[in-house]
Design an enzyme around this catalytic site. Structure first.
Site, PDB file in Angstrom:
ATOM      1  N   HIS A  93       0.771  -1.128   0.043  1.00  0.00           N
ATOM      2  CA  HIS A  93       0.045  -0.094   0.110  1.00  0.00           C
ATOM      3  C   HIS A  93       0.889   1.323   0.014  1.00  0.00           C
ATOM      4  O   HIS A  93       0.683   1.977  -0.691  1.00  0.00           O
ATOM      5  CB  HIS A  93      -0.948  -0.075   1.157  1.00  0.00           C
ATOM      6  CG  HIS A  93      -1.772  -1.149   1.181  1.00  0.00           C
ATOM      7  ND1 HIS A  93      -2.660  -1.217   0.145  1.00  0.00           N
ATOM      8  CD2 HIS A  93      -2.007  -2.161   1.899  1.00  0.00           C
ATOM      9  CE1 HIS A  93      -3.696  -2.400   0.310  1.00  0.00           C
ATOM     10  NE2 HIS A  93      -3.175  -2.920   1.212  1.00  0.00           N
ATOM     11  N   ALA A 157       1.038  -4.182  14.111  1.00  0.00           N
ATOM     12  CA  ALA A 157       0.638  -2.901  13.803  1.00  0.00           C
ATOM     13  C   ALA A 157       0.460  -1.692  14.939  1.00  0.00           C
ATOM     14  O   ALA A 157       0.028  -2.224  16.042  1.00  0.00           O
ATOM     15  CB  ALA A 157      -1.017  -3.085  13.356  1.00  0.00           C
TER      16      ALA A 157
END
Length: 195
Positions: A93, A157
């Site tokens: 991404h 994350a």
């Protein structure tokens, strides 16, 4: 001995093929080489970085910085031309990734969007992370200062890493703590389960 131009072109083609293969291995949505080649901002950023890094290493600092800034504008990925990055580096991404000037990244490293490999000092010293080969860093994670992420480590994350992470370990949380690895190196822990 300097390589001839044809050898340099062949090396570049081999590197692009290697990067495309890495994208296929790490991204289940990556199914078509042409689509990846044309639409992957992470790959565009690393390809541009390789050129900017060569300029930087040859002392052409301003052109290297201008090229890096152009890549940032187009891809949303900011990689300082002084950063040293290994082979088969993949950014999934890409948007919001920052890699600082003194960062060192090994081979087969994967970053998700929003990752920062940042500094914690204003001194002109080694102030960014060293990421050894095979490391995966989850979306939004911050790895700050001259810490070392050992080979095969994982960062969850949104973790904030300010201390070294041993090889094969998983670090999660704010500040990040090691949750897995070491005793069971064959067990791959998914960092997302600790979020």
């Amino acid at each position: 001995m300097a390589k001839n131009p044809l050898d340099r072109v062949m090396d570049a083609v081999a590197t692009v093929r290697e990067d495309l293969a890495a994208a296929h291995r790490r991204d289940p949505a990556a199914t078509d080489d042409l689509a990846i080649l044309l639409t992957s901002p992470g790959l565009h950023a690393i390809w541009t970085h390789r050129v900017a890094h060569r300029l930087w290493a040859r002392g052409a600092r301003l052109p290297a910085l201008v090229l890096a800034q152009g890549a940032r504008s187009v891809t949303g990925v900011e990689i300082h031309p002084g950063a040293r990055i290994g082979r088969r580096f993949f950014i999934d991404h890409g948007m919001g990734v920052v890699v600082g000037e003194t960062a060192e990244v090994g081979d087969d490293v994967m970053l998700y969007h929003g990752v920062t490999l940042g500094g914690r000092s204003m001194d002109r010293v080694k102030r960014h992370p060293t990421v050894e080969s095979g490391v995966t860093i989850g979306a939004g994670a911050r790895v700050l200062g001259p810490v070392v992420l050992g080979e095969g480590a994982q960062v969850g994350a949104n973790a904030v890493v300010v201390k070294d992470v041993p090889a094969g370990a998983t670090a999660v949380g704010i500040p990040a703590t090691v949750r897995a690895g070491g005793a069971h190196p064959d067990v791959q822990m998914d960092p997302a389960i600790w979020i």
